[in-house]
Design a protein around this motif. Structure first.
Motif, PDB file in Angstrom:
ATOM      1  N   THR A   1       0.823  -1.206   0.000  1.00 57.95           N
ATOM      2  CA  THR A   1       0.000   0.000   0.000  1.00 57.95           C
ATOM      3  C   THR A   1       0.855   1.254   0.000  1.00 57.95           C
ATOM      4  OG1 THR A   1      -1.633  -1.195   1.335  1.00 57.95           O
ATOM      5  CG2 THR A   1      -1.873   1.184   1.186  1.00 57.95           C
ATOM      6  N   GLN A   2       1.886   1.271   0.835  1.00 56.33           N
ATOM      7  CA  GLN A   2       2.706   2.455   0.981  1.00 56.33           C
ATOM      8  C   GLN A   2       3.997   2.399   0.191  1.00 56.33           C
ATOM      9  OE1 GLN A   2       3.096   2.622   5.273  1.00 56.33           O
ATOM     10  NE2 GLN A   2       1.272   3.911   5.445  1.00 56.33           N
ATOM     11  N   SER A   3       4.369   1.208  -0.263  1.00 55.41           N
ATOM     12  CA  SER A   3       5.622   1.088  -0.998  1.00 55.41           C
ATOM     13  C   SER A   3       5.636  -0.200  -1.806  1.00 55.41           C
ATOM     14  CB  SER A   3       6.822   1.107  -0.042  1.00 55.41           C
ATOM     15  OG  SER A   3       6.819  -0.056   0.774  1.00 55.41           O
ATOM     16  N   VAL A   4       6.598  -0.279  -2.711  1.00 56.63           N
ATOM     17  CA  VAL A   4       6.886  -1.516  -3.420  1.00 56.63           C
ATOM     18  C   VAL A   4       8.327  -1.886  -3.092  1.00 56.63           C
ATOM     19  CG1 VAL A   4       7.492  -0.221  -5.522  1.00 56.63           C
ATOM     20  CG2 VAL A   4       7.035  -2.670  -5.662  1.00 56.63           C
ATOM     21  N   ARG A   5       8.553  -3.148  -2.768  1.00 56.77           N
ATOM     22  CA  ARG A   5       9.873  -3.607  -2.342  1.00 56.77           C
ATOM     23  C   ARG A   5      10.279  -4.819  -3.164  1.00 56.77           C
ATOM     24  NH1 ARG A   5      13.750  -3.408   1.501  1.00 56.77           N
ATOM     25  NH2 ARG A   5      14.433  -5.303   2.574  1.00 56.77           N
ATOM     26  N   ALA A   6      11.512  -4.821  -3.635  1.00 57.73           N
ATOM     27  CA  ALA A   6      12.036  -5.925  -4.432  1.00 57.73           C
ATOM     28  C   ALA A   6      13.263  -6.514  -3.743  1.00 57.73           C
ATOM     29  CB  ALA A   6      12.400  -5.455  -5.831  1.00 57.73           C
ATOM     30  N   LEU A   7      13.380  -7.843  -3.766  1.00 59.47           N
ATOM     31  CA  LEU A   7      14.545  -8.553  -3.236  1.00 59.47           C
ATOM     32  C   LEU A   7      15.148  -9.423  -4.324  1.00 59.47           C
ATOM     33  CD1 LEU A   7      13.549 -10.009   0.270  1.00 59.47           C
ATOM     34  CD2 LEU A   7      14.722  -7.867  -0.212  1.00 59.47           C
ATOM     35  N   ALA A   8      16.450  -9.411  -4.408  1.00 56.92           N
ATOM     36  CA  ALA A   8      17.175 -10.372  -5.234  1.00 56.92           C
ATOM     37  C   ALA A   8      17.826 -11.366  -4.282  1.00 56.92           C
ATOM     38  CB  ALA A   8      18.224  -9.668  -6.083  1.00 56.92           C
ATOM     39  N   VAL A   9      17.397 -12.625  -4.343  1.00 58.88           N
ATOM     40  CA  VAL A   9      17.797 -13.620  -3.345  1.00 58.88           C
ATOM     41  C   VAL A   9      18.555 -14.754  -4.024  1.00 58.88           C
ATOM     42  CG1 VAL A   9      17.013 -15.092  -1.459  1.00 58.88           C
ATOM     43  CG2 VAL A   9      15.692 -13.057  -2.077  1.00 58.88           C
ATOM     44  N   ALA A  10      19.729 -15.073  -3.491  1.00 59.73           N
ATOM     45  CA  ALA A  10      20.521 -16.188  -4.006  1.00 59.73           C
ATOM     46  C   ALA A  10      19.929 -17.510  -3.542  1.00 59.73           C
ATOM     47  CB  ALA A  10      21.962 -16.056  -3.530  1.00 59.73           C
ATOM     48  N   GLY A  11      20.342 -18.573  -4.199  1.00 63.07           N
ATOM     49  CA  GLY A  11      19.810 -19.889  -3.874  1.00 63.07           C
ATOM     50  C   GLY A  11      20.099 -20.331  -2.461  1.00 63.07           C
ATOM     51  N   ASP A  12      21.153 -19.785  -1.850  1.00 61.55           N
ATOM     52  CA  ASP A  12      21.477 -20.156  -0.475  1.00 61.55           C
ATOM     53  C   ASP A  12      20.808 -19.248   0.546  1.00 61.55           C
ATOM     54  OD1 ASP A  12      22.886 -17.825  -0.761  1.00 61.55           O
ATOM     55  OD2 ASP A  12      24.871 -18.707  -0.462  1.00 61.55           O
ATOM     56  N   GLY A  13      19.929 -18.352   0.089  1.00 56.80           N
ATOM     57  CA  GLY A  13      19.173 -17.498   0.995  1.00 56.80           C
ATOM     58  C   GLY A  13      19.763 -16.126   1.214  1.00 56.80           C
TER      59      GLY A  13
ATOM     60  N   VAL B   1      20.484 -12.382   0.635  1.00 57.43           N
ATOM     61  CA  VAL B   1      19.850 -11.287  -0.099  1.00 57.43           C
ATOM     62  C   VAL B   1      20.961 -10.484  -0.764  1.00 57.43           C
ATOM     63  CG1 VAL B   1      18.448  -9.203   0.071  1.00 57.43           C
ATOM     64  CG2 VAL B   1      17.885 -11.209   1.461  1.00 57.43           C
ATOM     65  N   LEU B   2      20.990 -10.532  -2.086  1.00 54.54           N
ATOM     66  CA  LEU B   2      22.053  -9.870  -2.841  1.00 54.54           C
ATOM     67  C   LEU B   2      21.756  -8.406  -3.105  1.00 54.54           C
ATOM     68  CD1 LEU B   2      22.708 -12.687  -5.486  1.00 54.54           C
ATOM     69  CD2 LEU B   2      23.901 -12.295  -3.316  1.00 54.54           C
ATOM     70  N   GLY B   3      20.482  -8.077  -3.161  1.00 51.55           N
ATOM     71  CA  GLY B   3      20.124  -6.697  -3.445  1.00 51.55           C
ATOM     72  C   GLY B   3      18.704  -6.408  -3.032  1.00 51.55           C
ATOM     73  N   THR B   4      18.460  -5.179  -2.657  1.00 54.81           N
ATOM     74  CA  THR B   4      17.108  -4.739  -2.292  1.00 54.81           C
ATOM     75  C   THR B   4      16.809  -3.416  -2.976  1.00 54.81           C
ATOM     76  OG1 THR B   4      17.789  -3.478  -0.345  1.00 54.81           O
ATOM     77  CG2 THR B   4      17.332  -5.818  -0.026  1.00 54.81           C
ATOM     78  N   GLY B   5      15.538  -3.172  -3.182  1.00 56.69           N
ATOM     79  CA  GLY B   5      15.096  -1.904  -3.726  1.00 56.69           C
ATOM     80  C   GLY B   5      13.720  -1.580  -3.190  1.00 56.69           C
ATOM     81  N   SER B   6      13.459  -0.314  -2.913  1.00 57.74           N
ATOM     82  CA  SER B   6      12.164   0.094  -2.371  1.00 57.74           C
ATOM     83  C   SER B   6      11.814   1.474  -2.904  1.00 57.74           C
ATOM     84  CB  SER B   6      12.213   0.106  -0.841  1.00 57.74           C
ATOM     85  OG  SER B   6      10.955   0.455  -0.297  1.00 57.74           O
ATOM     86  N   ARG B   7      10.529   1.659  -3.211  1.00 50.11           N
ATOM     87  CA  ARG B   7      10.041   2.942  -3.677  1.00 50.11           C
ATOM     88  C   ARG B   7       8.688   3.214  -3.024  1.00 50.11           C
ATOM     89  NH1 ARG B   7      14.458   3.197  -5.212  1.00 50.11           N
ATOM     90  NH2 ARG B   7      15.314   4.024  -7.164  1.00 50.11           N
TER      91      ARG B   7
ATOM     92  N   ARG C   1      21.008  -4.291  -8.936  1.00 48.40           N
ATOM     93  CA  ARG C   1      22.371  -3.758  -8.909  1.00 48.40           C
ATOM     94  C   ARG C   1      23.273  -4.551  -7.969  1.00 48.40           C
ATOM     95  NH1 ARG C   1      20.048   1.587  -9.826  1.00 48.40           N
ATOM     96  NH2 ARG C   1      19.839   2.024  -7.582  1.00 48.40           N
ATOM     97  N   GLY C   2      22.656  -5.267  -7.019  1.00 45.64           N
ATOM     98  CA  GLY C   2      23.461  -6.073  -6.106  1.00 45.64           C
ATOM     99  C   GLY C   2      23.780  -7.465  -6.632  1.00 45.64           C
ATOM    100  N   VAL C   3      23.260  -7.824  -7.806  1.00 35.45           N
ATOM    101  CA  VAL C   3      23.483  -9.168  -8.361  1.00 35.45           C
ATOM    102  C   VAL C   3      24.771  -9.155  -9.184  1.00 35.45           C
ATOM    103  CG1 VAL C   3      22.561 -10.949  -9.885  1.00 35.45           C
ATOM    104  CG2 VAL C   3      21.021  -9.639  -8.406  1.00 35.45           C
ATOM    105  N   PRO C   4      25.738 -10.003  -8.856  1.00 37.49           N
ATOM    106  CA  PRO C   4      26.996 -10.029  -9.619  1.00 37.49           C
ATOM    107  C   PRO C   4      26.754 -10.315 -11.099  1.00 37.49           C
ATOM    108  CG  PRO C   4      27.194 -11.304  -7.591  1.00 37.49           C
ATOM    109  CD  PRO C   4      25.751 -10.962  -7.747  1.00 37.49           C
ATOM    110  N   ALA C   5      27.553  -9.727 -11.926  1.00 38.16           N
ATOM    111  CA  ALA C   5      27.445  -9.931 -13.368  1.00 38.16           C
ATOM    112  C   ALA C   5      27.587 -11.412 -13.705  1.00 38.16           C
ATOM    113  CB  ALA C   5      28.516  -9.121 -14.092  1.00 38.16           C
ATOM    114  N   GLY C   6      26.757 -11.865 -14.616  1.00 35.11           N
ATOM    115  CA  GLY C   6      26.824 -13.251 -15.076  1.00 35.11           C
ATOM    116  C   GLY C   6      25.958 -14.224 -14.306  1.00 35.11           C
ATOM    117  N   GLU C   7      25.380 -13.791 -13.171  1.00 35.69           N
ATOM    118  CA  GLU C   7      24.522 -14.699 -12.417  1.00 35.69           C
ATOM    119  C   GLU C   7      23.150 -14.788 -13.085  1.00 35.69           C
ATOM    120  OE1 GLU C   7      26.101 -16.309 -10.538  1.00 35.69           O
ATOM    121  OE2 GLU C   7      27.729 -15.095  -9.767  1.00 35.69           O
ATOM    122  N   ARG C   8      22.523 -15.943 -12.990  1.00 37.94           N
ATOM    123  CA  ARG C   8      21.265 -16.209 -13.697  1.00 37.94           C
ATOM    124  C   ARG C   8      20.061 -15.806 -12.844  1.00 37.94           C
ATOM    125  NH1 ARG C   8      23.889 -20.859 -13.789  1.00 37.94           N
ATOM    126  NH2 ARG C   8      22.307 -21.906 -12.546  1.00 37.94           N
TER     127      ARG C   8
END
Length: 477
Positions: free
Chosen positions: A11-23, A25-31, A62-69
């Motif tokens: 309701t007040q924001s949108v939040r995104a997580l980039a999560v690696a297979g081992d749990g 959190v590689l990157g977060t974003g919120s607006r 932006r927190g996800v290393p280059a080349g990761e799927r």
């Protein structure tokens, strides 16, 4: 390394997580998101959802290393939010948000009474999506389509029409047993054929990220887009309440319980309703009007962390002598329905520490009563109890809840809805969902004070006598 993207469109924001297979959190974003409120109306601009979702996702990536799927993306959204679009998916109305109450549920309940009874919740509320859809239809442009909040952004992600998920479709009247729209009900209500999207289970593949969406969000073109859930179900997935008998209890502004059962739970009072899980099991739950919201109202400007420390020093594992029924506003929704219910305090708090502890104790008593009521309905309540929400920041409150429940309670390192969506997108829950602590109960003598609290609710005419009797029987068993 594989990466999954979970997006929580709230309701007040949108939040995104980039999560690696081992749990990790590689990157977060919120607006942030903005709303327009006017009495019973609560609207948002759907185009803002997309703009801010795209920005939050770019930031998380932006927190996800280059080349990761990036293996998949899933979006959760607020339950009961709906709008109309044209055939190309462009909004033709504002979005009527989850708590917009301008509609009247009478027609929906008259037309669908038999179906709603069969589905266990008996009746719709004015803020549910179907009454709001009927309100929008009064001035709907020809050819309009109904879309839930998640449908609108999922269509932008894949670039074509998408199905909706059973979780977001619940409050629009989907038949969760047959997993389809009850055509007879919608014919009776005059909902045009073809207005509603197809329906799939959460976790189904909707398509892949299209070129235009890839450019805006940073998600690789061709990334699978997975059907999500409501935000409440997403939080449950993030908490790891996945086995029958396990429950996620969330205390934030209010108290919400969600669990897992093999069979559909029917509630004669209509305060418990069930979502459908990705594997076909059921996710019953209810939302109380009690919770931490009372703290800011009754203790304005107080240092709650300091009060928590002082309460722990004063009471330890003993119960405070005063209890407050901490209603955030008039009326209770769960574990009983009482529109006239009001908060009360049994005893006289000596100071702010006692006033604070009394509120926490009352919320814990309501939490226990919720489990007693679920047990009365036949729901299994013997599994893991996972506590999430802002209340878990207080170690004192967490210990108090374990003592009142007389059960161990589990805390997670991260249980936010966006993590639940990363799991639903294809991540391994065993790796992604990590336990931070298990708090064991002590013998704090909670039973007698709890039963006095139950008796007070019954004497005031709010708690059903059968539910009160079951709470007493279960407590003294």
């Amino acid at each position: 390394m594989s990466v999954w993207i979970g997006i929580d469109l709230g309701t007040q924001s949108v939040r995104a997580l980039a999560v690696a297979g081992d749990g990790r959190v590689l990157g977060t974003g919120s607006r942030p998101l903005s709303s327009h409120r006017d009495g019973p109306r609560h609207e948002q601009d759907p185009e803002q959802w997309w703009r801010e979702l795209a920005a939050a996702t770019r930031e998380a990536l932006r927190g996800v290393p280059a080349g990761e799927r990036v293996e998949g993306v899933a979006v959760d959204a607020t339950s009961g939010t709906i709008l109309l679009t044209d055939a190309e998916g462009r909004a033709v109305t504002p979005a009527l948000m989850y708590d917009d109450r301008r509609a009247d549920a009478t027609r929906a309940n008259e037309a669908g009474a038999a179906v709603w009874e069969r589905l266990g919740y008996r009746r719709m509320q004015p803020n549910w999506a179907l009454p709001k859809l009927l309100w929008l239809l009064r001035d709907a442009p020809p050819g309009s389509r109904a879309a839930h909040q998640s449908d609108f952004v999922n269509r932008r992600l894949v670039g074509h029409e998408v199905a909706t998920d059973l979780s977001n479709a619940l409050k629009t009247g989907v038949d969760l047993i047959d997993e389809r729209w009850p055509s007879g009900v919608f014919d009776a209500l005059g909902v045009p054929e073809g207005m509603l999207p197809a329906v799939v289970r959460p976790g189904a593949r909707l398509g892949t990220v299209c070129a235009a969406a890839a450019e805006e969000t940073g998600l690789p073109e061709g990334t699978p887009v997975i059907a999500g859930t409501t935000d409440g179900c997403a939080a449950q997935l993030g908490a790891g309440a996945r086995q029958p008998g396990s429950w996620n209890s969330v205390i934030g502004t209010t108290l919400v319980l969600k669990g897992v059962t093999k069979e559909l739970i029917h509630d004669p009072l209509g305060v418990v309703y069930s979502h459908r899980a990705p594997d076909g099991s059921w996710l019953p739950g209810g939302a109380s009007s009690t919770g931490a919201g009372v703290l800011s109202r009754d203790l304005p400007g107080a240092d709650l962390d300091a009060l928590s420390r002082r309460a722990a020093e004063r009471y330890g594992r003993r119960l405070p002598p005063v209890v407050t029924y901490p209603l955030v506003s008039q009326g209770e929704r769960f574990p009983f329905a009482a529109p006239a219910a009001e908060g009360f305090t049994l005893g006289e708090p000596a100071d702010d520490v006692e006033r604070y502890a009394a509120i926490l104790l009352g919320a814990a008593f309501v939490e226990r009563l919720c489990f007693d009521y679920l047990d009365l309905l036949g729901a299994p309540v013997d599994g893991e109890i996972i506590l999430t929400g802002g209340a878990t920041r207080s170690a004192y409150w967490t210990r108090l809840r374990a003592d009142v429940l007389e059960r161990p309670v589990t805390l997670r390192e991260n249980a936010e809805p966006a993590l639940g969506m990363a799991v639903l997108a294809g991540g391994d829950p065993a790796a992604m969902i990590r336990t931070s602590a298990v708090v064991e109960p002590s013998d704090a003598g909670a039973r007698e004070p709890y039963l006095r609290f139950v008796a007070e609710l019954e004497q005031r005419g709010w708690l059903d006598g059968r539910a009160a009797a079951h709470a007493r029987e279960r407590t003294t068993r």
